[in-house]
Design a protein around this motif. Structure first.
Motif, PDB file in Angstrom:
ATOM      1  N   SER A  11      36.055  35.940  43.454  1.00 17.52           N
ATOM      2  CA  SER A  11      37.329  35.223  43.537  1.00 17.52           C
ATOM      3  C   SER A  11      37.080  33.718  43.385  1.00 17.52           C
ATOM      4  CB  SER A  11      38.038  35.513  44.863  1.00 17.52           C
ATOM      5  OG  SER A  11      37.224  35.122  45.951  1.00 17.52           O
ATOM      6  N   ARG A  12      35.830  33.380  43.105  1.00 16.64           N
ATOM      7  CA  ARG A  12      35.425  32.024  42.741  1.00 16.64           C
ATOM      8  C   ARG A  12      34.741  32.120  41.377  1.00 16.64           C
ATOM      9  NH1 ARG A  12      32.931  29.192  48.140  1.00 16.64           N
ATOM     10  NH2 ARG A  12      34.552  29.875  49.562  1.00 16.64           N
ATOM     11  N   ALA A  13      34.643  30.996  40.689  1.00 18.32           N
ATOM     12  CA  ALA A  13      34.030  31.002  39.359  1.00 18.32           C
ATOM     13  C   ALA A  13      32.512  30.836  39.400  1.00 18.32           C
ATOM     14  CB  ALA A  13      34.642  29.910  38.488  1.00 18.32           C
ATOM     15  N   GLY A  14      31.965  30.422  40.540  1.00 20.80           N
ATOM     16  CA  GLY A  14      30.530  30.224  40.631  1.00 20.80           C
ATOM     17  C   GLY A  14      30.101  28.888  40.047  1.00 20.80           C
ATOM     18  N   GLU A  15      28.818  28.598  40.157  1.00 25.64           N
ATOM     19  CA  GLU A  15      28.270  27.302  39.768  1.00 25.64           C
ATOM     20  C   GLU A  15      27.905  27.183  38.296  1.00 25.64           C
ATOM     21  OE1 GLU A  15      27.981  24.536  41.673  1.00 25.64           O
ATOM     22  OE2 GLU A  15      29.073  25.674  43.198  1.00 25.64           O
ATOM     23  N   ARG A  16      27.606  28.305  37.648  1.00 23.93           N
ATOM     24  CA  ARG A  16      27.133  28.242  36.266  1.00 23.93           C
ATOM     25  C   ARG A  16      28.257  28.551  35.291  1.00 23.93           C
ATOM     26  NH1 ARG A  16      21.060  30.440  35.885  1.00 23.93           N
ATOM     27  NH2 ARG A  16      21.439  29.674  33.792  1.00 23.93           N
TER      28      ARG A  16
END
Length: 180
Positions: A11-16
Motif C-alpha cells: 500500500s506504499r510504493a517503496g523506495e526504489r
C-alpha cells in the motif's frame, strides 16, 4: 469469466523506482493478456499503480477491501467490481476464492501475511493455484533464502519450494501464468 490473477503488493510504493515501474507494467500486461486483476482495492502505493494501469489498458478489475481500511487505503470505487468486507480475513478469502493464480509483488507485513497464508493453504492441499513471487530488483531474495532454510532445517518438505515460481519482472510473470 476471464482468468483472474490476484496481486498482493504494498500500500506504499517503496523506495526504489523499479517497484512502481514494474507494478505499472504488470497492471498493463495483465489487461493486455486478458487477465482480470483481483487485488486489495486500494488506490495507494503499488496497489493503486497496478489497478490504474490495468484500467488504462482496458482490463477488468475486482477489488476487495475491509471496511476499516476504506479511508487508509483510499478504496478505489471505480473498479468493475468493488467489495467491502468486515475483516482482513474475509478480504483475503474473497480475493483467493476469486482468483486462478496469485502474484506477490514487493510489499510489507501484509503482503508477507498473504503470501504465507496462500502458501500454507497450498501446502495443505486447500488449493492448487500457481503462486508467483515477483522478485523486483531482488526484493524477495531473503524470502527465497528463508523458504530454503525452512526446508533445509526440516520444517517443510522440499515440495514447498515447488509451489513457488520466482519471476523478476512483469514480463516474466505473464510468461509464468497459465493460459486459463
Amino acid at each position: 469469466m476471464s482468468y483472474s490473477v490476484c496481486v498482493y503488493c504494498g500500500s506504499r510504493a517503496g523506495e526504489r523506482p523499479e517497484y512502481a515501474a514494474e507494478a505499472e507494467a504488470l497492471g498493463g500486461a495483465l489487461a493486455e493478456s486478458g487477465f482480470r486483476l483481483v487485488y486489495g482495492a486500494g488506490d495507494v502505493g503499488l496497489m493503486g499503480i497496478v489497478a490504474r494501469a490495468a484500467m488504462e489498458h482496458g482490463g477488468e478489475t475486482f477489488g476487495v477491501i475491509p471496511e476499516h481500511l476504506l479511508k487508509r487505503e483510499v478504496g478505489k470505487t471505480d473498479l468493475d467490481r468493488f467489495i467491502v468486507t468486515e475483516t482482513m480475513h474475509e478480504r483475503k478469502k474473497v480475493m483467493v476464492m476469486n482468483a486462478d493464480a496469485i502474484v506477490v509483488m514487493p510489499g510489507g507485513a501484509g503482503s508477507l501475511d498473504e503470501f504465507f497464508e496462500v502458501l500454507t493453504w497450498r501446502q495443505l492441499g486447500l488449493h492448487d493455484k500457481p503462486i508467483i513471487v515477483m522478485n523486483v530488483a531482488g526484493y524477495w531474495d531473503k524470502l527465497r533464502d528463508l523458504v530454503e532454510q525452512i526446508i533445509d532445517q526440516g520444517f517443510a518438505d522440499g515440495s514447498l519450494a515447488d509451489f513457488i515460481t520466482w519471476a523478476d519482472s512483469a514480463d516474466a510473470v505473464i510468461r509464468a501464468l497459465p493460459r486459463g
